[in-house]
Write a protein that holds these residues in place. Structure first.
Motif, PDB file in Angstrom:
ATOM      1  N   LEU A 303      47.535  -8.158  -6.645  1.00  9.56           N
ATOM      2  CA  LEU A 303      47.775  -8.210  -5.197  1.00  9.56           C
ATOM      3  C   LEU A 303      46.741  -7.375  -4.441  1.00  9.56           C
ATOM      4  O   LEU A 303      46.223  -7.809  -3.405  1.00  9.56           O
ATOM      5  CB  LEU A 303      49.183  -7.709  -4.875  1.00  9.56           C
ATOM      6  CG  LEU A 303      49.540  -7.665  -3.384  1.00  9.56           C
ATOM      7  CD1 LEU A 303      49.641  -9.076  -2.816  1.00  9.56           C
ATOM      8  CD2 LEU A 303      50.832  -6.909  -3.152  1.00  9.56           C
ATOM      9  N   ILE A 304      46.426  -6.187  -4.959  1.00  7.66           N
ATOM     10  CA  ILE A 304      45.419  -5.325  -4.315  1.00  7.66           C
ATOM     11  C   ILE A 304      44.101  -6.079  -4.175  1.00  7.66           C
ATOM     12  O   ILE A 304      43.471  -6.089  -3.107  1.00  7.66           O
ATOM     13  CB  ILE A 304      45.207  -4.026  -5.133  1.00  7.66           C
ATOM     14  CG1 ILE A 304      46.474  -3.171  -5.121  1.00  7.66           C
ATOM     15  CG2 ILE A 304      44.033  -3.224  -4.581  1.00  7.66           C
ATOM     16  CD1 ILE A 304      46.437  -2.019  -6.111  1.00  7.66           C
ATOM     17  N   ARG A 305      43.695  -6.717  -5.277  1.00 13.66           N
ATOM     18  CA  ARG A 305      42.430  -7.473  -5.276  1.00 13.66           C
ATOM     19  C   ARG A 305      42.501  -8.661  -4.314  1.00 13.66           C
ATOM     20  O   ARG A 305      41.554  -8.939  -3.578  1.00 13.66           O
ATOM     21  CB  ARG A 305      42.118  -7.946  -6.694  1.00 13.66           C
ATOM     22  CG  ARG A 305      40.731  -8.530  -6.853  1.00 13.66           C
ATOM     23  CD  ARG A 305      40.477  -9.033  -8.258  1.00 13.66           C
ATOM     24  NE  ARG A 305      40.626  -7.969  -9.246  1.00 13.66           N
ATOM     25  CZ  ARG A 305      41.622  -7.902 -10.113  1.00 13.66           C
ATOM     26  NH1 ARG A 305      42.567  -8.821 -10.125  1.00 13.66           N
ATOM     27  NH2 ARG A 305      41.699  -6.911 -10.982  1.00 13.66           N
ATOM     28  N   GLU A 306      43.634  -9.356  -4.327  1.00 14.96           N
ATOM     29  CA  GLU A 306      43.778 -10.544  -3.483  1.00 14.96           C
ATOM     30  C   GLU A 306      43.751 -10.186  -1.996  1.00 14.96           C
ATOM     31  O   GLU A 306      43.095 -10.879  -1.202  1.00 14.96           O
ATOM     32  CB  GLU A 306      45.083 -11.273  -3.832  1.00 14.96           C
ATOM     33  CG  GLU A 306      45.034 -11.984  -5.166  1.00 14.96           C
ATOM     34  CD  GLU A 306      46.324 -12.699  -5.505  1.00 14.96           C
ATOM     35  OE1 GLU A 306      46.272 -13.621  -6.337  1.00 14.96           O
ATOM     36  OE2 GLU A 306      47.378 -12.351  -4.944  1.00 14.96           O
ATOM     37  N   VAL A 307      44.448  -9.114  -1.623  1.00 15.14           N
ATOM     38  CA  VAL A 307      44.465  -8.694  -0.220  1.00 15.14           C
ATOM     39  C   VAL A 307      43.053  -8.334   0.234  1.00 15.14           C
ATOM     40  O   VAL A 307      42.621  -8.705   1.334  1.00 15.14           O
ATOM     41  CB  VAL A 307      45.434  -7.515  -0.009  1.00 15.14           C
ATOM     42  CG1 VAL A 307      45.233  -6.865   1.355  1.00 15.14           C
ATOM     43  CG2 VAL A 307      46.877  -7.977  -0.164  1.00 15.14           C
ATOM     44  N   ARG A 308      42.325  -7.619  -0.616  1.00 14.22           N
ATOM     45  CA  ARG A 308      40.937  -7.259  -0.275  1.00 14.22           C
ATOM     46  C   ARG A 308      40.072  -8.512  -0.095  1.00 14.22           C
ATOM     47  O   ARG A 308      39.317  -8.630   0.878  1.00 14.22           O
ATOM     48  CB  ARG A 308      40.342  -6.369  -1.368  1.00 14.22           C
ATOM     49  CG  ARG A 308      38.971  -5.793  -0.997  1.00 14.22           C
ATOM     50  CD  ARG A 308      38.287  -5.106  -2.145  1.00 14.22           C
ATOM     51  NE  ARG A 308      37.822  -6.062  -3.128  1.00 14.22           N
ATOM     52  CZ  ARG A 308      38.259  -6.136  -4.375  1.00 14.22           C
ATOM     53  NH1 ARG A 308      39.205  -5.323  -4.802  1.00 14.22           N
ATOM     54  NH2 ARG A 308      37.762  -7.020  -5.214  1.00 14.22           N
ATOM     55  N   GLN A 309      40.198  -9.461  -1.032  1.00 17.76           N
ATOM     56  CA  GLN A 309      39.403 -10.687  -0.953  1.00 17.76           C
ATOM     57  C   GLN A 309      39.739 -11.507   0.287  1.00 17.76           C
ATOM     58  O   GLN A 309      38.843 -11.999   0.980  1.00 17.76           O
ATOM     59  CB  GLN A 309      39.638 -11.539  -2.214  1.00 17.76           C
ATOM     60  CG  GLN A 309      39.027 -10.953  -3.475  1.00 17.76           C
ATOM     61  CD  GLN A 309      39.462 -11.719  -4.720  1.00 17.76           C
ATOM     62  OE1 GLN A 309      40.568 -12.255  -4.789  1.00 17.76           O
ATOM     63  NE2 GLN A 309      38.583 -11.767  -5.714  1.00 17.76           N
ATOM     64  N   LEU A 310      41.026 -11.621   0.600  1.00 14.24           N
ATOM     65  CA  LEU A 310      41.436 -12.419   1.755  1.00 14.24           C
ATOM     66  C   LEU A 310      41.009 -11.762   3.068  1.00 14.24           C
ATOM     67  O   LEU A 310      40.648 -12.458   4.033  1.00 14.24           O
ATOM     68  CB  LEU A 310      42.953 -12.632   1.735  1.00 14.24           C
ATOM     69  CG  LEU A 310      43.473 -13.541   0.599  1.00 14.24           C
ATOM     70  CD1 LEU A 310      44.985 -13.519   0.546  1.00 14.24           C
ATOM     71  CD2 LEU A 310      42.958 -14.966   0.772  1.00 14.24           C
TER      72      LEU A 310
END
Length: 573
Positions: A303-310
């Motif tokens: 989730l941390i990675r996904e939020v950053r990417q989005l």
């Protein structure tokens, strides 16, 4: 480089002034002069772009033509028109006319050499077979020269062919997108869904894949706009690109909504994504044989990675999801450390070599006591930051001590294994000294590990290597028994004539005694072999188990003795 930076600076400068005068200077320091006009700045930007085109053409000619060709065609002379004027002066009507006259003179100077430039460009651009995107990039390398009207017209057919290829490539991209997103009925197996990443959820993987396709489409479109924008069919390409853009943006939006709904659902589910700040950071499972579990879902790391990417893709993240990601990020480092420690603790039995476990027992118990200290038993939470950091530091130190010692012992174990394996290729009879040296190296290495340890800790490990040496010794022992008569040392015998009798010196009985002594010495090797100190009794059993083979050298010795006696009788006759 610097010219491009200057152009960008004029754009930023204009935008900043427009923001200040129209949005920010509306309070106490109000802008009262009406809408700010950037006419002077716009003229400068236009002039810088025109200079950039001329400089690009000059640089491209330098790349295209050799030094000798540039001299022959007087390339430098073509640019002399710009050297006599102030090219950055764009504030008056006179300076504008001066610049335009310099441009016309430059065009007249270049015209005589355009034929040779066209021939060289054709050879340079079409030297290899390229796909549409590669060919477009090759055209872009010579964008400055292709801006010259005559050269642009000379490449009309090639540019139209390139545009057709780009349209076909975009259509293929559209078909792939529709196939993978389920918008076509004739989907191909294996191509019926977007590629998934192991580090992202299905929805975010789809968004990232869509954005990659969109970036490729946009990149090609922007390059084609300046190179092919004057062609009749370019409008078809514009419509196709716009259609694909709308298609991709709509799919992205749907995937993003699905992702956000899924995350919110998991946040509300028990044992889902929510990070309970007041909950224990670790638990000992009662259902799963005392396994230590870290109360930090692996999905939180994703989730941390996904939020950053989005966010990087300009998506607006819902506040509750963003807060969860921020909370998860605060403890990510500690969670990773705890998971590594917990994994080692849970798999400690398989990490340590069985025969070395007694040697590791003190460190293992020390590590286990540290793991099961009061912080874990009393349920220290994620919010107890100071206690959590102290606990991690202690457990990490204990784990590193255990892991380092385990790595050291495992490395020595493997090294001894290589030494023992090397003895298989060392002949026990022919290379007795080499065999002894090998055994001494093994003993020296093993003694280094055992020094300072209780006998009970090392007995199992010593027995392990004694059993391995048993296999090597038994192999060479049996092999040696069958070949002993061929490999035992030779004896020198003199034939003497005394009192009209032929005799041997030394006598046959003495020779026989020496021969049997050598056989006896070889047969007794296991009885005297002590290995590395686990149990010497292990090797003595080799003799009992090899009785059927022990008779072989004795039988060969009797045959040799009988043959020798027969030859002696013949010599007497």
């Amino acid at each position: 480089g610097k010219l491009n930076d200057s152009i960008r600076l004029t754009v930023v400068w204009g935008n900043q002034i427009a923001d200040l005068t129209q949005r920010y200077w509306t309070g106490g320091r109000r802008w009262s002069s009406g809408k700010w006009s950037e006419s002077g700045l716009a003229q400068l930007r236009k002039r810088l772009n025109e200079i950039f085109v001329v400089r690009s053409q000059h640089d491209e000619l330098s790349r295209l033509l050799s030094a000798e060709e540039q001299k022959r065609l007087n390339v430098e002379g073509a640019f002399k028109a710009f050297r006599s004027i102030d090219v950055l002066n764009c504030t008056s009507k006179y300076s504008l006319e001066e610049w335009q006259e310099a441009q016309r003179e430059y065009a007249r100077n270049v015209q005589p050499i355009e034929g040779e430039i066209i021939a060289k460009l054709r050879k340079e651009i079409f030297s290899e077979k390229l796909n549409a995107t590669q060919l477009l990039r090759e055209f872009r390398r010579w964008r400055g020269l292709l801006d010259l009207p005559n050269i642009r017209a000379a490449f009309a057919n090639e540019r139209e062919t390139l545009l057709d290829s780009l349209i076909a490539e975009a259509m293929q991209l559209k078909e792939e997108f529709e196939t993978r997103t389920g918008q076509r009925v004739d989907a191909v197996a294996g191509m019926d869904k977007p590629p998934e990443s192991r580090y992202s959820s299905k929805c975010v993987s789809a968004i990232l894949w869509t954005r990659q396709l969109f970036s490729k489409l946009q990149s090609n479109f922007k390059m084609a706009q300046s190179l092919l924008g004057d062609l009749r069919k370019f409008e078809d390409y514009v419509r196709l690109a716009q259609d694909m853009t709308n298609l991709m943006k709509g799919y992205e939006t749907d995937q993003y909504k699905d992702w956000a709904e899924d995350i919110k659902y998991q946040m509300e589910t028990e044992n889902g994504l929510a990070l309970n700040m007041g909950g224990k950071f670790m638990d000992i499972s009662t259902k799963n044989e005392g396994i230590v579990e870290v109360n930090y879902s692996g999905r939180l790391a994703i989730l941390i990675r996904e939020v950053r990417q989005l966010k990087e893709l300009d998506f607006k993240i819902p506040k509750d999801i963003d807060k969860l990601a921020e909370d998860a990020k605060k403890f990510y480092k500690q969670a990773v450390t705890l998971k590594q420690i917990a994994d080692f603790y849970n798999n400690m039995g398989s990490q340590i070599i069985h025969s070395q476990r007694p040697m590791m027992i003190k460190l293992a118990l020390d590590f286990e006591r540290t793991m099961n200290s009061s912080e874990l038993k009393e349920g220290t939470t994620w919010q107890n930051t100071l206690e959590l950091e102290r606990y991690i530091a202690r457990v990490k130190a204990a784990a590193e001590g255990l892991m380092n010692e385990n790595r050291r012992l495992r490395r020595i174990h493997e090294m001894v294994g290589e030494m023992v394996g090397g003895l298989f290729g060392t002949d026990l009879v022919k290379n007795r000294q080499k065999w002894k040296d090998g055994i001494e190296r093994i003993r020296s290495t093993v003694e280094g590990v055992c020094k300072g340890r209780d006998r009970a800790e090392v007995t199992g490990w010593l027995l392990h290597w004694d059993h391995q040496l048993y296999k090597v010794l038994q192999y060479h022992y049996v092999t040696g028994l069958h070949a002993l008569s061929d490999i035992l040392p030779s004896f020198n015998v003199d034939i003497v004539y005394n009192d009209k009798q032929i005799a041997f010196k030394p006598p046959l009985e003495e020779l026989k005694s020496k021969y049997y002594k050598e056989i006896k010495n070889f047969i007794a090797i296991p009885a005297h072999f002590t290995g590395v100190g686990g149990s010497a009794a292990v090797f003595k059993s080799i003799i009992d188990l090899s009785l059927i083979h022990i008779s072989e050298p004795t039988r060969q010795a009797e045959i040799s003795y009988a043959v020798f006696c027969l030859k002696k009788k013949k010599k007497k006759k």
